[in-house]
Design a protein around this motif. Structure first.
Motif, short mmCIF file in Angstrom:
data_model
loop_
_atom_site.label_atom_id
_atom_site.label_comp_id
_atom_site.label_asym_id
_atom_site.label_seq_id
_atom_site.Cartn_x
_atom_site.Cartn_y
_atom_site.Cartn_z
N PRO A 97 10.59 -19.83 19.65
CA PRO A 97 11.52 -20.67 20.29
C PRO A 97 12.18 -21.76 19.56
O PRO A 97 11.36 -22.65 18.71
CB PRO A 97 10.96 -21.20 21.62
N GLY A 98 13.42 -21.82 19.60
CA GLY A 98 14.30 -22.82 19.19
C GLY A 98 14.76 -22.66 17.42
O GLY A 98 15.27 -23.24 16.94
N VAL A 99 14.19 -21.44 17.10
CA VAL A 99 14.72 -21.17 15.74
C VAL A 99 16.03 -20.78 15.51
O VAL A 99 16.68 -20.93 14.44
CB VAL A 99 13.64 -20.15 15.01
N GLY A 100 16.83 -20.64 16.57
CA GLY A 100 18.17 -20.12 16.63
C GLY A 100 18.56 -18.50 16.71
O GLY A 100 19.47 -18.39 16.37
N LYS A 101 17.72 -18.09 17.77
CA LYS A 101 18.02 -16.61 17.94
C LYS A 101 19.36 -16.56 18.49
O LYS A 101 20.25 -15.52 18.21
CB LYS A 101 16.87 -15.85 18.61
N SER A 102 19.46 -17.15 19.55
CA SER A 102 20.74 -17.03 20.37
C SER A 102 22.04 -17.26 19.72
O SER A 102 22.98 -16.84 19.56
CB SER A 102 20.73 -17.95 21.68
N THR A 103 21.96 -18.49 18.83
CA THR A 103 22.87 -18.93 18.10
C THR A 103 23.21 -17.83 17.00
O THR A 103 24.58 -17.67 16.52
CB THR A 103 22.47 -20.13 17.16
N PHE A 104 22.09 -17.37 16.27
CA PHE A 104 22.35 -16.48 15.19
C PHE A 104 22.99 -15.08 15.82
O PHE A 104 24.01 -14.41 15.54
CB PHE A 104 21.08 -15.92 14.72
N ALA A 155 20.25 -23.41 7.32
CA ALA A 155 20.57 -23.79 6.06
C ALA A 155 21.73 -24.57 5.93
O ALA A 155 22.90 -24.06 5.32
CB ALA A 155 20.27 -22.80 4.96
N ASP A 156 21.80 -25.72 6.50
CA ASP A 156 23.07 -26.47 6.44
C ASP A 156 22.45 -28.01 6.49
O ASP A 156 21.71 -28.44 6.84
CB ASP A 156 23.87 -26.36 7.81
N GLY A 157 23.46 -28.97 6.37
CA GLY A 157 23.58 -30.26 6.26
C GLY A 157 22.18 -30.76 5.51
O GLY A 157 21.90 -30.11 4.49
N SER A 169 23.08 -20.25 7.74
CA SER A 169 23.23 -21.11 8.77
C SER A 169 23.85 -20.25 9.99
O SER A 169 25.11 -19.82 9.65
CB SER A 169 24.13 -22.40 8.41
N SER A 170 23.49 -20.08 11.11
CA SER A 170 24.12 -19.75 12.31
C SER A 170 25.13 -20.62 12.84
O SER A 170 26.18 -19.89 13.28
CB SER A 170 23.06 -19.38 13.39
N LEU A 171 24.73 -21.70 12.75
CA LEU A 171 25.71 -22.63 13.51
C LEU A 171 26.96 -22.82 12.63
O LEU A 171 28.00 -22.73 13.07
CB LEU A 171 24.87 -24.14 13.52
N1 LIG Z 1 21.83 -26.99 12.25
C1 LIG Z 1 21.55 -25.89 12.98
N2 LIG Z 1 20.98 -25.98 13.81
C2 LIG Z 1 21.09 -24.47 14.42
C3 LIG Z 1 21.40 -23.45 13.64
N3 LIG Z 1 21.02 -22.19 14.56
C4 LIG Z 1 20.61 -22.97 15.84
N4 LIG Z 1 20.72 -24.22 15.62
C5 LIG Z 1 20.29 -25.06 16.68
O1 LIG Z 1 18.81 -24.83 17.15
C6 LIG Z 1 18.71 -24.95 18.51
C7 LIG Z 1 18.08 -23.95 19.17
O2 LIG Z 1 18.77 -22.75 18.96
P1 LIG Z 1 18.93 -21.42 19.92
O3 LIG Z 1 19.84 -20.52 19.35
O4 LIG Z 1 18.97 -21.73 21.31
O5 LIG Z 1 17.38 -20.82 19.68
P2 LIG Z 1 16.50 -19.70 20.12
O6 LIG Z 1 15.57 -19.13 19.17
O7 LIG Z 1 17.37 -18.73 20.92
O8 LIG Z 1 15.74 -20.43 21.20
P3 LIG Z 1 15.00 -19.71 22.43
O9 LIG Z 1 15.76 -19.08 23.32
O10 LIG Z 1 14.42 -21.09 23.26
O11 LIG Z 1 13.79 -19.06 21.88
C8 LIG Z 1 20.11 -25.34 19.17
O12 LIG Z 1 20.19 -26.76 19.41
C9 LIG Z 1 21.05 -24.87 18.17
O13 LIG Z 1 22.18 -25.56 18.16
C10 LIG Z 1 21.92 -23.55 12.38
O14 LIG Z 1 22.15 -22.41 11.75
N5 LIG Z 1 21.97 -24.81 12.05
#
Ligand SMILES: Nc1nc2c(ncn2[C@@H]2O[C@H](COP(=O)(O)OP(=O)(O)OP(=O)(O)O)[C@@H](O)[C@H]2O)c(=O)[nH]1
Ligand SMILES: [Mg+2]
Length: 323
Positions: A58-65, A197-199, A233-235
């Motif tokens: 959780p929180g690794v960024g799956k949704s963002t990716f 992998a950003d900032g 970097s997904s973001l």
């Molecule tokens: N700096 C940075 N932050 C990121 C990146 N990808 C995701 N985040 C941040 O990490 C946090 C969690 O991202 P999510 O995409 O919600 O992660 P998740 O894995 O879907 O989390 P769960 O749904 O809880 O399992 C958010 O605040 C995002 O903005 C990235 O590539 N760079």
């Protein structure tokens, strides 16, 4: 529920697709019959997609990716389906729909559809529905299917057993501890992708990349592909095209192995449905169920060995067949 308009489904009409998935997810016996017929019709139209499993804590960024990668793929002219196998779906708020905000742009795309895990089922039940949904989505012309799961346990094995390629997202941060991801999960991975992998985290991400490149040498990965480690970097949508290029390289070298993996997956699925089906049928017999419960208890108390217990439960079936 009305019959599914398969002509509309095969043309890729979203309403027909949504209805078909609802049918597949229904637990009503008459819907199961219709869903089974529907899957037979979908089968010749399916199989043309690339099925990608995505996992990570959780929180690794799956949704963002998924949002970034999905939009990238749509930019290439692909149609992208997003499904989830989420063991904790009701608690987790059906994860992927719960955070539609993070996939807001993707969910608005005409060429994408996002479907959360059906709630209120066992992990095996969810996984079976997802397998069926993959076939339905493929028959509607979706050519990339992303199957997400939270990296916390057994669900990764399920997702790996229904996809062509398994990708594990990792947090930046070198160190020997595998960030709560079990070593066994890394052994399933075809790609280990260090996200964020950003900032300020960019340097840390680079260290992690090196760390995992070393670590994979000690993994016992089986198959035609040596797992690769990348950072993205997904973001900020960085190096996504590089990841896609490596995924294509994976597909090119798996021209024979990927279809073989699918054949194996299909027969495993069949075997599992068969044993589940037989046990479910037996459970409908109250005498059998009573005996089963008492034998099961005896096994857990250690008063009877498992082989004897299983043999006791199978005996009535054997006797019936010999009559
Ligand atoms: N700096 C940075 N932050 C990121 C990146 N990808 C995701 N985040 C941040 O990490 C946090 C969690 O991202 P999510 O995409 O919600 O992660 P998740 O894995 O879907 O989390 P769960 O749904 O809880 O399992 C958010 O605040 C995002 O903005 C990235 O590539 N760079
Ligand atoms: Mg998420």
């Amino acid at each position: 529920m009305q019959k599914i308009n398969t002509a509309a489904l095969f043309k890729g009409e979203r309403r027909a697709l949504a209805k078909a998935i609802t049918m597949v997810e229904s637990t009503k016996a008459e819907h199961r019959v219709l869903a089974t017929q529907l899957l037979n019709q979908c089968l010749p139209h399916s199989g043309h997609s690339l099925r990608i499993g995505i996992s990570g804590v959780p929180g690794v960024g799956k949704s963002t990716f998924i949002e970034t990668f999905g939009l990238f793929l749509i930019g290439l002219g692909k149609k992208v389906g997003v499904l989830a196998v989420d063991p904790s779906s009701p608690l987790h708020g059906g994860s992927i729909l719960g955070d539609k905000t993070r996939m807001e742009r993707l969910s608005r795309e005409e060429r994408a559809f996002i479907r959360p895990s059906p709630a209120g089922r066992s992990l095996g039940g969810v996984a079976n529905r997802t397998r069926e949904t993959i076939l339905v989505a493929e028959s509607a012309g979706f050519d990339i299917i992303l199957v997400e799961t939270v990296g916390v346990g057994q669900s990764e094995y399920e997702v790996q057993s229904m996809t062509d390629l398994f990708l594990v997202l990792m947090q930046p941060g070198a160190g020997d501890e595998l960030q709560g991801i079990k070593k066994g999960i890394l052994e399933l991975a075809d790609f280990i992708v260090v996200n964020k992998a950003d900032g300020e985290a960019a340097r840390l991400a680079k260290q992690s990349e090196i760390h995992y490149k070393n670590a994979i040498n000690f993994l016992n990965h089986q198959g035609f592909w040596k797992p690769e480690v990348l950072s993205i970097s997904s973001l900020e949508s960085k190096r996504i095209e590089n990841l896609w290029a490596r995924i294509q390289a994976y597909c090119d070298s798996g021209l024979e192995a990927i279809p073989a993996r699918r054949t194996h997956q299909a027969s495993m699925w069949f075997e599992r449905l068969l044993s589940e089906g037989v046990t479910d049928l037996l459970r409908t017999d109250s005498n059998w169920l009573r005996n089963y419960e008492s034998v099961k208890k005896a096994v857990s108390e250690g008063s009877i060995a498992a082989p004897q217990a299983a043999s006791d439960c199978i005996k009535p079936l054997k006797d019936a067949m010999n009559n």
